[in-house]
Design a protein around this motif. Structure first.
Motif, PDB file in Angstrom:
ATOM      1  N   GLY A 199       0.806  -1.203   0.000  1.00  0.00           N
ATOM      2  CA  GLY A 199       0.000   0.000   0.000  1.00  0.00           C
ATOM      3  C   GLY A 199       0.843   1.258   0.000  1.00  0.00           C
ATOM      4  N   PRO A 200       0.259   2.390   0.430  1.00  0.00           N
ATOM      5  CA  PRO A 200       0.985   3.657   0.351  1.00  0.00           C
ATOM      6  C   PRO A 200       2.060   3.760   1.425  1.00  0.00           C
ATOM      7  N   LEU A 201       3.056   4.589   1.135  1.00  0.00           N
ATOM      8  CA  LEU A 201       4.153   4.806   2.083  1.00  0.00           C
ATOM      9  C   LEU A 201       3.747   5.738   3.222  1.00  0.00           C
ATOM     10  N   ILE A 202       2.632   6.464   3.052  1.00  0.00           N
ATOM     11  CA  ILE A 202       2.091   7.232   4.177  1.00  0.00           C
ATOM     12  C   ILE A 202       0.611   6.909   4.300  1.00  0.00           C
ATOM     13  N   SER A 203       0.034   7.203   5.445  1.00  0.00           N
ATOM     14  CA  SER A 203      -1.363   6.862   5.646  1.00  0.00           C
ATOM     15  C   SER A 203      -2.246   7.747   4.780  1.00  0.00           C
ATOM     16  N   PRO A 204      -3.425   7.252   4.404  1.00  0.00           N
ATOM     17  CA  PRO A 204      -4.374   8.108   3.689  1.00  0.00           C
ATOM     18  C   PRO A 204      -4.700   9.377   4.480  1.00  0.00           C
ATOM     19  N   LYS A 205      -4.670   9.272   5.797  1.00  0.00           N
ATOM     20  CA  LYS A 205      -4.954  10.455   6.640  1.00  0.00           C
ATOM     21  C   LYS A 205      -3.900  11.536   6.408  1.00  0.00           C
ATOM     22  N   HIS A 206      -2.634  11.145   6.441  1.00  0.00           N
ATOM     23  CA  HIS A 206      -1.563  12.113   6.189  1.00  0.00           C
ATOM     24  C   HIS A 206      -1.621  12.607   4.755  1.00  0.00           C
ATOM     25  N   PHE A 207      -1.938  11.699   3.823  1.00  0.00           N
ATOM     26  CA  PHE A 207      -2.011  12.063   2.405  1.00  0.00           C
ATOM     27  C   PHE A 207      -3.039  13.170   2.220  1.00  0.00           C
ATOM     28  N   LYS A 208      -4.206  12.972   2.844  1.00  0.00           N
ATOM     29  CA  LYS A 208      -5.287  13.944   2.720  1.00  0.00           C
ATOM     30  C   LYS A 208      -4.910  15.264   3.400  1.00  0.00           C
ATOM     31  N   GLN A 209      -4.242  15.151   4.537  1.00  0.00           N
ATOM     32  CA  GLN A 209      -3.916  16.343   5.322  1.00  0.00           C
ATOM     33  C   GLN A 209      -2.857  17.184   4.625  1.00  0.00           C
ATOM     34  N   PHE A 210      -1.786  16.544   4.165  1.00  0.00           N
ATOM     35  CA  PHE A 210      -0.638  17.307   3.683  1.00  0.00           C
ATOM     36  C   PHE A 210      -0.625  17.519   2.177  1.00  0.00           C
ATOM     37  N   LEU A 211      -1.160  16.565   1.415  1.00  0.00           N
ATOM     38  CA  LEU A 211      -0.939  16.609  -0.030  1.00  0.00           C
ATOM     39  C   LEU A 211      -2.173  17.025  -0.840  1.00  0.00           C
ATOM     40  N   VAL A 212      -3.348  16.533  -0.449  1.00  0.00           N
ATOM     41  CA  VAL A 212      -4.540  16.803  -1.267  1.00  0.00           C
ATOM     42  C   VAL A 212      -4.772  18.301  -1.508  1.00  0.00           C
ATOM     43  N   PRO A 213      -4.645  19.154  -0.488  1.00  0.00           N
ATOM     44  CA  PRO A 213      -4.894  20.579  -0.757  1.00  0.00           C
ATOM     45  C   PRO A 213      -3.976  21.149  -1.846  1.00  0.00           C
ATOM     46  N   HIS A 214      -2.752  20.645  -1.923  1.00  0.00           N
ATOM     47  CA  HIS A 214      -1.817  21.198  -2.909  1.00  0.00           C
ATOM     48  C   HIS A 214      -2.001  20.582  -4.286  1.00  0.00           C
ATOM     49  N   TYR A 215      -2.406  19.290  -4.327  1.00  0.00           N
ATOM     50  CA  TYR A 215      -2.798  18.737  -5.630  1.00  0.00           C
ATOM     51  C   TYR A 215      -3.951  19.582  -6.183  1.00  0.00           C
ATOM     52  N   ARG A 216      -4.867  19.925  -5.326  1.00  0.00           N
ATOM     53  CA  ARG A 216      -6.064  20.691  -5.717  1.00  0.00           C
ATOM     54  C   ARG A 216      -5.672  22.046  -6.301  1.00  0.00           C
ATOM     55  N   ARG A 217      -4.678  22.679  -5.686  1.00  0.00           N
ATOM     56  CA  ARG A 217      -4.215  23.981  -6.211  1.00  0.00           C
ATOM     57  C   ARG A 217      -3.688  23.804  -7.637  1.00  0.00           C
ATOM     58  N   ILE A 218      -2.957  22.710  -7.856  1.00  0.00           N
ATOM     59  CA  ILE A 218      -2.365  22.479  -9.179  1.00  0.00           C
ATOM     60  C   ILE A 218      -3.468  22.161 -10.192  1.00  0.00           C
ATOM     61  N   THR A 219      -4.383  21.261  -9.822  1.00  0.00           N
ATOM     62  CA  THR A 219      -5.408  20.869 -10.793  1.00  0.00           C
ATOM     63  C   THR A 219      -6.394  22.008 -11.046  1.00  0.00           C
ATOM     64  N   ASP A 220      -6.660  22.839 -10.058  1.00  0.00           N
ATOM     65  CA  ASP A 220      -7.540  24.001 -10.280  1.00  0.00           C
ATOM     66  C   ASP A 220      -6.945  24.913 -11.346  1.00  0.00           C
ATOM     67  N   LEU A 221      -5.652  25.152 -11.261  1.00  0.00           N
ATOM     68  CA  LEU A 221      -4.990  25.987 -12.263  1.00  0.00           C
ATOM     69  C   LEU A 221      -5.108  25.345 -13.649  1.00  0.00           C
ATOM     70  N   LEU A 222      -4.850  24.039 -13.706  1.00  0.00           N
ATOM     71  CA  LEU A 222      -4.907  23.340 -14.992  1.00  0.00           C
ATOM     72  C   LEU A 222      -6.326  23.397 -15.574  1.00  0.00           C
ATOM     73  N   HIS A 223      -7.298  23.135 -14.735  1.00  0.00           N
ATOM     74  CA  HIS A 223      -8.692  23.134 -15.206  1.00  0.00           C
ATOM     75  C   HIS A 223      -9.094  24.500 -15.731  1.00  0.00           C
ATOM     76  N   LYS A 224      -8.615  25.534 -15.075  1.00  0.00           N
ATOM     77  CA  LYS A 224      -8.931  26.902 -15.486  1.00  0.00           C
ATOM     78  C   LYS A 224      -8.466  27.158 -16.924  1.00  0.00           C
ATOM     79  N   HIS A 225      -7.429  26.434 -17.335  1.00  0.00           N
ATOM     80  CA  HIS A 225      -6.895  26.606 -18.679  1.00  0.00           C
ATOM     81  C   HIS A 225      -7.245  25.439 -19.595  1.00  0.00           C
ATOM     82  N   GLY A 226      -8.291  24.719 -19.239  1.00  0.00           N
ATOM     83  CA  GLY A 226      -8.806  23.681 -20.126  1.00  0.00           C
ATOM     84  C   GLY A 226      -8.030  22.382 -20.137  1.00  0.00           C
ATOM     85  N   VAL A 227      -7.135  22.189 -19.185  1.00  0.00           N
ATOM     86  CA  VAL A 227      -6.392  20.924 -19.111  1.00  0.00           C
ATOM     87  C   VAL A 227      -7.112  20.060 -18.087  1.00  0.00           C
TER      88      VAL A 227
END
Lengths: 382, 217
Positions: A230-258
């Motif tokens: 499975g993952p090298l970190i818990s889903p809890k840590h993944f959600k806490q530390f990483l998901v918000p920043h993935y969201r920032r990246i994908t929001d930018l991409l979506h805004k430009h049609g990617v």
């Protein structure tokens, strides 16, 4: 249809003539062994340069797609790669990420980390943070303007993807998996700071590329943050530390049609997929089947068309009998027809896959997934 | 405070990965005359067993396992002289390594932590280890168990070479062999003549305890 039209139609479940025929490349050791099995020596493969696509009868290689924008999204400047010590069959090597590794000179394995420059806040400030400036002028290639002009041509055939970097895998590599694991508890604020800095760099660099007005076909991220357990970190840590920043990246991409964002992660990713989807990452790559039995068909059943998949053809089947290869190609055919799935070996093809098996696999893929397309493979007759 | 309460607290400190508390509680237990064996079994190993169960069931992950292992090892550093003084022996000796051609070490390192956590002495022969290195380490240390890690389909077959080398060295009957790694399955391990297979580091430690008691695959 050209490659780009076919890729986009596939990833958006639209009508298309057939499946894209592509691959994720090969281990460094594979072609030298295949030369002894009859592959002509003029056919070469390197991550950044190859002439194997036409020979094997494919549309394109995904390595070329992944590097199509030629942007520097992470560390800039790189650390200078250099051999620090020659140990005969092995060498101690400093990689472009600053990590010192022990590696074999041939029949390689993932190298063993020997030493890390990133050990504490001081070393972060000294060695890494300065290399994560989004405004570094080296982030776009020197011929960016010419590329943009080419990419804006109507009916462009080239699939052009942006590199999306990495929020965990890079930091894990720079520090070592044990150190970053302990850090989540010893100094979570510092871990968060590093993730945010990396995300800021990725977003700043992507913004420059997106400002060109080019319609990019996707964005590829990388983590390699899972193994058979499975993952090298818990889903809890993944959600806490990483998901918000993935969201920032994908929001930018979506805004430009990617709207196609794929993520390269080996191992059993099942616990992380729902969180990636939540974060806007909607395509899993290369969906390693492994001993945990990941199955692209089951993933589609579980997550529906929101989840795209690339890869997912078990490399162990490629090592086996032709009948097994054909059976698996047929088994995946309905998923290929549905769309949102591009099938190929679930990682870079390893050297223990015989050449004749790989050629047969591609023959089956062209026949079944490709509806009998003749891409004129040269040299080897099945 | 009674010993049993402090031992419970020590067990919990290991589970929580609180190495400072683990060290302090171990020191306190020694000062009040608790038996080193009892501290090891009911404090440290008991704590690691809980962590191992959580790891196997997906209730905790690598970071939680590592902070627990660190707490256990720091406490063991304090306890070790007393264990030696009172003649407490490890439950067995395991030679552990990653097979030739393979430089992965994280799986092996996690396995080593779990094995020490449950009371084994571990002899780590490192990565890219040839057969003769495994054989020599087994012979020199009179190991009861040989553990091999292989992360690649291209390197896993070397484990069979190591087993052959043990046979040629007349050691195969004296040592049990356990194999783990991403491409390894129980069926494959049995096919090449191993005695056990480990799906993960925590299960590997359980299998090694069973091997010491004479159980096989």
């Amino acid at each position: 249809m050209n490659n780009r039209q076919r890729f986009n139609a596939t990833m958006h479940y639209q009508p298309r003539d057939r499946a894209p025929i592509t691959d994720f490349g090969f281990w460094e050791e594979t072609f030298p062994i295949w030369y002894t099995q009859g592959l002509p020596r003029r056919i070469k493969y390197r991550y950044d340069k190859s002439n194997h696509v036409d020979y094997f009868g494919m549309d394109c290689g995904l390595d070329a797609v992944a590097r199509s924008a030629e942007m520097r999204i992470g560390l800039s400047p790189y650390f200078r790669p250099k051999v620090l010590e020659d140990r005969g069959d092995h060498e101690i090597f400093q990689q472009t990420d600053g990590v010192r590794v022990l590696r074999r000179k041939f029949l390689g394995s993932i190298p063993q980390h020997q030493a890390h420059l990133l050990t504490d806040r001081a070393s972060w400030q000294k060695h890494y943070k300065p290399r994560l400036d989004p405004d570094d002028p080296r982030r776009l290639p020197k011929d960016w303007a010419e590329r943009v002009q080419r990419w804006k041509e109507p009916d462009r055939a080239e699939i052009v993807a942006l590199p999306g970097g990495s929020l965990y895998g890079w930091i894990r590599n720079w520090m070592g998996v044990e150190n970053v694991s302990l850090l989540l508890y010893d100094d979570p604020a510092w871990f968060e700071e590093m993730v945010e800095t990396v995300a800021d760099c990725i977003i700043g660099a992507l913004a420059q590329a997106l400002a060109s007005g080019v319609q990019f076909d996707g964005c590829g991220m990388w983590e390699d943050m899972a193994y058979r357990g499975g993952p090298l970190i818990s889903p809890k840590h993944f959600k806490q530390f990483l998901v918000p920043h993935y969201r920032r990246i994908t929001d930018l991409l979506h805004k430009h049609g990617v709207d196609i964002v794929w993520l390269d992660c080996d191992g059993d990713i099942s616990l992380l997929v729902p969180h990636w989807l939540e974060a806007g990452v909607n395509c899993m790559f290369p969906l390693e089947v492994g001993t945990w039995g990941a199955d692209p068909i089951k993933y589609r059943q579980q997550y529906g068309k929101d989840l795209r998949i690339m890869g997912g053809f078990d490399k162990h089947i490629l090592q086996g009998a032709p009948a097994q290869i054909e059976e698996e190609v047929q088994r995946l055919a309905p998923l290929v027809e549905e769309g949102g799935y591009i099938g190929f070996c679930d990682h870079r093809v390893p050297p223990d896959v015989p050449l004749e098996n790989y050629v047969f696999f591609l023959e089956m893929v062209r026949t079944v997934w490709g509806h009998g397309v003749n891409l004129r493979p040269m040299g080897v007759v099945c | 405070m009674e010993n049993s309460t402090i031992l419970q607290d020590l067990k919990q400190a290991v589970v929580d990965g609180d190495y400072r508390d683990a060290v302090d509680l171990t020191t306190e237990l020694l000062e009040i005359g608790a038996a080193p064996r009892q501290i090891l079994d009911e404090g440290l190993i008991a704590g690691m067993n809980i962590v191992g169960d959580k790891f196997k069931t997906g209730a905790c992950f690598v970071p939680e396992m590592l902070i627990a292992a660190r707490a256990m090892q720091r406490a063991l550093d304090v306890l070790r002289p007393s264990l030696v003084d009172t003649g407490v022996e490890p439950i067995g000796t395991v030679v552990l390594g990653t097979v030739r051609g393979d430089l992965h070490d994280i799986g092996k390192n996690l396995a080593s932590m779990f094995l020490e956590g449950v009371g084994f002495r571990v002899i780590d022969v490192g990565v890219d280890a040839p057969a003769d290195k495994f054989v020599e380490a087994v012979r020199e240390n009179q190991a009861q168990i040989l553990g091999m890690s292989a992360l690649l389909t291209t390197t896993m077959s070397y484990a069979a070479e190591v087993i052959k080398a043990l046979e040629q060295a007349d050691l195969r009957q004296k040592v049990k062999v356990i194999i783990g790694g991403a491409p390894v399955t129980a069926e494959w391990a049995a096919r090449i003549g191993a005695d056990a297979f480990a799906v993960d580091a925590a299960t590997g430690a359980d299998r090694c305890k069973e091997l010491m008691q004479g159980s096989a695959l």
